[in-house]
Design an enzyme around this catalytic site. Structure first.
Site, PDB file in Angstrom:
ATOM      1  N   LYS A  27       1.152   4.186   7.052  1.00  0.00           N
ATOM      2  CA  LYS A  27       0.462   5.125   6.157  1.00  0.00           C
ATOM      3  C   LYS A  27       1.026   6.529   6.360  1.00  0.00           C
ATOM      4  O   LYS A  27       1.591   6.852   7.398  1.00  0.00           O
ATOM      5  CB  LYS A  27      -1.053   5.176   6.442  1.00  0.00           C
ATOM      6  CG  LYS A  27      -1.785   3.866   6.192  1.00  0.00           C
ATOM      7  CD  LYS A  27      -1.910   3.556   4.717  1.00  0.00           C
ATOM      8  CE  LYS A  27      -2.687   2.293   4.449  1.00  0.00           C
ATOM      9  NZ  LYS A  27      -1.915   1.072   4.593  1.00  0.00           N
ATOM     10  N   SER A  58       0.808  -1.224   0.000  1.00  0.00           N
ATOM     11  CA  SER A  58       0.000   0.000   0.000  1.00  0.00           C
ATOM     12  C   SER A  58       0.844   1.278   0.000  1.00  0.00           C
ATOM     13  O   SER A  58       0.310   2.359  -0.188  1.00  0.00           O
ATOM     14  CB  SER A  58      -0.953   0.028   1.195  1.00  0.00           C
ATOM     15  OG  SER A  58      -0.251   0.235   2.399  1.00  0.00           O
TER      16      SER A  58
END
Length: 146
Positions: free
Chosen positions: A104, A67
């Site tokens: 993230k 991701s």
């Protein structure tokens, strides 16, 4: 040595007792025109110490997934994380959200926090009052195998 395995991530603490010294050329290597070898002076480096500005607050974590590939963080990379750094907008963080660990980029907007992936195949995570969120630390280095 592994410390904790949760959500398919393994945490490691640096071994500051190791004294493993690796040869290190301090002058750098030319990515343009070659430089004479005589310009390089060999020293040694201990990566546990070099990559840890705050040794008591530093840990390593291995990435699982893709991701964050557009930020240069790939599956199986090892991240150096500093727990003493303040979470800030645009920093990449290790987050514990709703019982799961994730890496993230933090995006802070007025009265709202998003955990942003760096891969268009993944949606942003909007953090609301219903979420349980702990920012474990800020990523300071990425170690990767080529």
């Amino acid at each position: 040595m592994p410390v904790n395995k949760t959500s398919k991530l393994t945490f490691y603490f640096p071994d500051f007792e190791s004294e493993l010294r690796i040869p290190f050329i301090n002058e750098g290597v030319s990515a343009g025109f070659p430089s004479p070898a005589a310009d390089f002076m060999e020293m040694s480096i201990d990566l546990n110490k070099q990559l840890s500005e705050n040794p008591l607050a530093t840990f390593y974590i291995k990435v699982k997934g893709n991701s964050m590939i557009d930020a240069g963080i790939d599956d199986k990379d090892v991240l150096v994380v500093d727990r003493s750094l303040e979470p800030q907008n645009n920093k990449i963080a290790i987050c514990f959200i709703d019982g799961e660990f994730t890496v993230k980029r933090m995006k802070v907007e007025k009265d709202c926090l998003y955990l942003m992936p760096e891969n268009s195949d993944y949606p942003p995570i909007k953090v609301t009052e219903e979420n349980e969120l702990i920012i474990w630390g800020i990523v300071t280095y990425v170690i990767k195998k080529l």
